[in-house]
Motif scaffolding. Structure first.
Motif, PDB file in Angstrom:
ATOM      1  N   THR A 179     -25.848  49.343  68.820  1.00  0.00           N
ATOM      2  CA  THR A 179     -27.006  49.861  68.094  1.00  0.00           C
ATOM      3  C   THR A 179     -28.271  49.512  68.871  1.00  0.00           C
ATOM      4  O   THR A 179     -28.467  48.358  69.244  1.00  0.00           O
ATOM      5  CB  THR A 179     -27.104  49.275  66.671  1.00  0.00           C
ATOM      6  N   ASP A 180     -29.098  50.515  69.134  1.00  0.00           N
ATOM      7  CA  ASP A 180     -30.422  50.312  69.729  1.00  0.00           C
ATOM      8  C   ASP A 180     -31.464  50.347  68.624  1.00  0.00           C
ATOM      9  O   ASP A 180     -31.496  51.295  67.830  1.00  0.00           O
ATOM     10  CB  ASP A 180     -30.740  51.395  70.762  1.00  0.00           C
ATOM     11  N   TYR A 181     -32.317  49.320  68.576  1.00  0.00           N
ATOM     12  CA  TYR A 181     -33.380  49.219  67.578  1.00  0.00           C
ATOM     13  C   TYR A 181     -34.723  49.509  68.247  1.00  0.00           C
ATOM     14  O   TYR A 181     -35.042  48.914  69.293  1.00  0.00           O
ATOM     15  CB  TYR A 181     -33.428  47.810  66.986  1.00  0.00           C
ATOM     16  N   TYR A 182     -35.510  50.377  67.641  1.00  0.00           N
ATOM     17  CA  TYR A 182     -36.818  50.747  68.184  1.00  0.00           C
ATOM     18  C   TYR A 182     -37.929  50.338  67.220  1.00  0.00           C
ATOM     19  O   TYR A 182     -37.768  50.379  66.002  1.00  0.00           O
ATOM     20  CB  TYR A 182     -36.894  52.260  68.413  1.00  0.00           C
ATOM     21  N   ASN A 183     -39.072  49.940  67.816  1.00  0.00           N
ATOM     22  CA  ASN A 183     -40.290  49.756  67.026  1.00  0.00           C
ATOM     23  C   ASN A 183     -41.400  50.567  67.671  1.00  0.00           C
ATOM     24  O   ASN A 183     -41.137  51.415  68.541  1.00  0.00           O
ATOM     25  CB  ASN A 183     -40.649  48.271  66.879  1.00  0.00           C
ATOM     26  N   GLU A 184     -42.632  50.325  67.268  1.00  0.00           N
ATOM     27  CA  GLU A 184     -43.747  51.140  67.761  1.00  0.00           C
ATOM     28  C   GLU A 184     -43.958  51.023  69.261  1.00  0.00           C
ATOM     29  O   GLU A 184     -44.604  51.880  69.883  1.00  0.00           O
ATOM     30  CB  GLU A 184     -45.046  50.740  67.034  1.00  0.00           C
ATOM     31  N   TYR A 185     -43.405  49.987  69.888  1.00  0.00           N
ATOM     32  CA  TYR A 185     -43.591  49.782  71.328  1.00  0.00           C
ATOM     33  C   TYR A 185     -42.419  50.305  72.150  1.00  0.00           C
ATOM     34  O   TYR A 185     -42.414  50.207  73.371  1.00  0.00           O
ATOM     35  CB  TYR A 185     -43.791  48.295  71.628  1.00  0.00           C
ATOM     36  N   GLY A 186     -41.389  50.856  71.497  1.00  0.00           N
ATOM     37  CA  GLY A 186     -40.239  51.371  72.219  1.00  0.00           C
ATOM     38  C   GLY A 186     -38.972  50.615  71.854  1.00  0.00           C
ATOM     39  O   GLY A 186     -38.837  50.095  70.737  1.00  0.00           O
ATOM     40  N   LEU A 187     -38.045  50.540  72.793  1.00  0.00           N
ATOM     41  CA  LEU A 187     -36.784  49.851  72.543  1.00  0.00           C
ATOM     42  C   LEU A 187     -37.038  48.365  72.349  1.00  0.00           C
ATOM     43  O   LEU A 187     -37.539  47.684  73.234  1.00  0.00           O
ATOM     44  CB  LEU A 187     -35.819  50.066  73.717  1.00  0.00           C
ATOM     45  N   LEU A 188     -36.701  47.870  71.167  1.00  0.00           N
ATOM     46  CA  LEU A 188     -36.921  46.457  70.842  1.00  0.00           C
ATOM     47  C   LEU A 188     -35.716  45.608  71.224  1.00  0.00           C
ATOM     48  O   LEU A 188     -35.841  44.614  71.938  1.00  0.00           O
ATOM     49  CB  LEU A 188     -37.208  46.304  69.346  1.00  0.00           C
ATOM     50  N   LYS A 189     -34.538  45.996  70.756  1.00  0.00           N
ATOM     51  CA  LYS A 189     -33.360  45.181  71.034  1.00  0.00           C
ATOM     52  C   LYS A 189     -32.101  46.026  70.919  1.00  0.00           C
ATOM     53  O   LYS A 189     -32.103  47.119  70.340  1.00  0.00           O
ATOM     54  CB  LYS A 189     -33.295  43.979  70.096  1.00  0.00           C
ATOM     55  N   THR A 190     -31.019  45.495  71.481  1.00  0.00           N
ATOM     56  CA  THR A 190     -29.736  46.178  71.486  1.00  0.00           C
ATOM     57  C   THR A 190     -28.659  45.248  70.954  1.00  0.00           C
ATOM     58  O   THR A 190     -28.549  44.099  71.388  1.00  0.00           O
ATOM     59  CB  THR A 190     -29.364  46.648  72.902  1.00  0.00           C
ATOM     60  N   TYR A 191     -27.859  45.770  70.013  1.00  0.00           N
ATOM     61  CA  TYR A 191     -26.732  45.037  69.433  1.00  0.00           C
ATOM     62  C   TYR A 191     -25.437  45.600  69.993  1.00  0.00           C
ATOM     63  O   TYR A 191     -25.294  46.812  70.181  1.00  0.00           O
ATOM     64  CB  TYR A 191     -26.739  45.187  67.915  1.00  0.00           C
ATOM     65  N   GLN A 192     -24.468  44.710  70.264  1.00  0.00           N
ATOM     66  CA  GLN A 192     -23.137  45.148  70.672  1.00  0.00           C
ATOM     67  C   GLN A 192     -22.083  44.347  69.921  1.00  0.00           C
ATOM     68  O   GLN A 192     -22.212  43.128  69.778  1.00  0.00           O
ATOM     69  CB  GLN A 192     -22.929  44.959  72.175  1.00  0.00           C
ATOM     70  N   ALA A 193     -21.051  45.050  69.450  1.00  0.00           N
ATOM     71  CA  ALA A 193     -19.874  44.406  68.869  1.00  0.00           C
ATOM     72  C   ALA A 193     -18.813  44.337  69.962  1.00  0.00           C
ATOM     73  O   ALA A 193     -18.445  45.365  70.543  1.00  0.00           O
ATOM     74  CB  ALA A 193     -19.363  45.205  67.675  1.00  0.00           C
ATOM     75  N   LYS A 194     -18.326  43.121  70.238  1.00  0.00           N
ATOM     76  CA  LYS A 194     -17.427  42.936  71.370  1.00  0.00           C
ATOM     77  C   LYS A 194     -16.151  42.222  70.930  1.00  0.00           C
ATOM     78  O   LYS A 194     -16.126  41.591  69.884  1.00  0.00           O
ATOM     79  CB  LYS A 194     -18.142  42.143  72.477  1.00  0.00           C
ATOM     80  N   ASP A 195     -15.131  42.325  71.785  1.00  0.00           N
ATOM     81  CA  ASP A 195     -13.831  41.690  71.526  1.00  0.00           C
ATOM     82  C   ASP A 195     -13.342  42.059  70.121  1.00  0.00           C
ATOM     83  O   ASP A 195     -13.073  41.186  69.289  1.00  0.00           O
ATOM     84  CB  ASP A 195     -13.941  40.169  71.694  1.00  0.00           C
ATOM     85  N   ILE A 196     -13.227  43.355  69.866  1.00  0.00           N
ATOM     86  CA  ILE A 196     -12.832  43.846  68.550  1.00  0.00           C
ATOM     87  C   ILE A 196     -11.312  43.762  68.408  1.00  0.00           C
ATOM     88  O   ILE A 196     -10.573  44.286  69.241  1.00  0.00           O
ATOM     89  CB  ILE A 196     -13.321  45.293  68.353  1.00  0.00           C
ATOM     90  N   VAL A 197     -10.868  43.077  67.373  1.00  0.00           N
ATOM     91  CA  VAL A 197      -9.440  42.852  67.169  1.00  0.00           C
ATOM     92  C   VAL A 197      -9.067  43.217  65.730  1.00  0.00           C
ATOM     93  O   VAL A 197      -9.934  43.321  64.860  1.00  0.00           O
ATOM     94  CB  VAL A 197      -9.047  41.381  67.448  1.00  0.00           C
ATOM     95  N   GLU A 198      -7.773  43.395  65.498  1.00  0.00           N
ATOM     96  CA  GLU A 198      -7.265  43.663  64.158  1.00  0.00           C
ATOM     97  C   GLU A 198      -6.620  42.403  63.596  1.00  0.00           C
ATOM     98  O   GLU A 198      -5.701  41.842  64.208  1.00  0.00           O
ATOM     99  CB  GLU A 198      -6.252  44.808  64.179  1.00  0.00           C
ATOM    100  N   ILE A 199      -7.135  41.930  62.460  1.00  0.00           N
ATOM    101  CA  ILE A 199      -6.606  40.737  61.796  1.00  0.00           C
ATOM    102  C   ILE A 199      -6.233  41.115  60.370  1.00  0.00           C
ATOM    103  O   ILE A 199      -7.089  41.566  59.605  1.00  0.00           O
ATOM    104  CB  ILE A 199      -7.654  39.600  61.792  1.00  0.00           C
ATOM    105  N   ASP A 200      -4.969  40.946  60.030  1.00  0.00           N
ATOM    106  CA  ASP A 200      -4.495  41.290  58.684  1.00  0.00           C
ATOM    107  C   ASP A 200      -4.862  42.717  58.301  1.00  0.00           C
ATOM    108  O   ASP A 200      -5.243  43.004  57.163  1.00  0.00           O
ATOM    109  CB  ASP A 200      -5.032  40.303  57.643  1.00  0.00           C
TER     110      ASP A 200
END
Length: 250
Positions: A180-201
């Motif tokens: 997910t890329d988050y933007y504010n009035e100044y442009g790209l603010l921050k980037t989120y990444q979900a990593k090492d995705i596994v299946e549990i139960d």
């Protein structure tokens, strides 16, 4: 705009349809984990914090409690949240600071503040109601080897400090936002990444979450261990009185 509209019709799904799928994705009725938070500043200095976390769903609403176990300067700090799916109902959030021996109610105006020095705001830690934003399906594309929907989300009401828009890459096979890329009035603010995705139960979950603040050159890595789903949890766990205990052995 015509290209986006035609593509949306051809796919058979709207942006809102997809975000509802994300919201309804099975993540268990309860969730328990230990977390290691690594905070890294622009010169590479690191601060590491260990946290225990519990969450329980009440229909569409969720209650969660987090207790910091180390290092010493934050040990015993507790965070409790009651989040409501009804967009007209304000979430309840409390923070306990052991040095002050006082529980502080977090007001709605503080929701955009960063949580305990991380790059996640209080709002980022929770679950935003789907209909607080206008969602548009922009395109489909591959990311990290997975076919994704790319969704643009713009708040219907923007308050001071809110994100102006978000772009989310939704992995189609498990209906999860993996970037997910988050933007504010100044442009790209921050980037989120979900990593090492596994299946549990039978539940897909990222064992690592990464948030990189592009403007402050700061990042937060959250590594999840001892993940357990659908374990019994007493409702008394999610009371403000639990915050003052400083630890939870549940």
């Amino acid at each position: 705009m015509l290209i986006i509209a035609n593509f949306t019709q051809a796919s058979g799904l709207t942006g809102r349809d997809i975000m509802v799928k994300v919201d309804n994705r099975d993540d268990g009725d309860t969730r328990k984990a230990k977390m290691v938070m690594t905070l890294i500043n622009k010169v590479g200095d690191k601060r590491i914090r260990e946290v225990v976390s519990y969450q329980k769903d009440y229909g569409k609403d969720t209650k969660a409690i987090m207790i910091f176990e180390s290092p010493g300067d934050v040990k015993g700090t507790g965070y409790l949240s009651w989040e409501y799916d009804d967009e007209d109902k304000e979430d309840n959030r409390w923070l306990y600071m052991p040095a002050l021996r006082k529980i502080r109610r977090i007001s709605g105006s503080s929701n955009d503040d960063y949580f305990m020095g991380t790059d996640f705001t209080y709002d980022d830690m929770g679950d935003r109601n789907v209909d607080e934003d206008e969602h548009t399906l922009l395109r489909e594309e591959e990311l990290n080897g997975y076919q994704c929907w790319v969704i643009q989300s713009i708040p219907k009401e923007i308050d001071e400090g809110d994100y102006s828009k978000k772009l989310s890459w939704i992995r189609q096979d498990i209906a999860m936002a993996i970037k997910t890329d988050y933007y504010n009035e100044y442009g790209l603010l921050k980037t989120y990444q979900a990593k090492d995705i596994v299946e549990i139960d039978g539940i897909w979950t990222p064992k690592q979450r990464l948030m990189v603040n592009k403007q402050d050159e700061h990042q937060t890595i959250i590594d999840m261990t001892e993940l357990k789903f659908n374990v019994a949890m007493d409702d008394n766990l999610f009371r403000t009185s639990m915050l003052k205990r400083g630890n939870i052995r549940y």
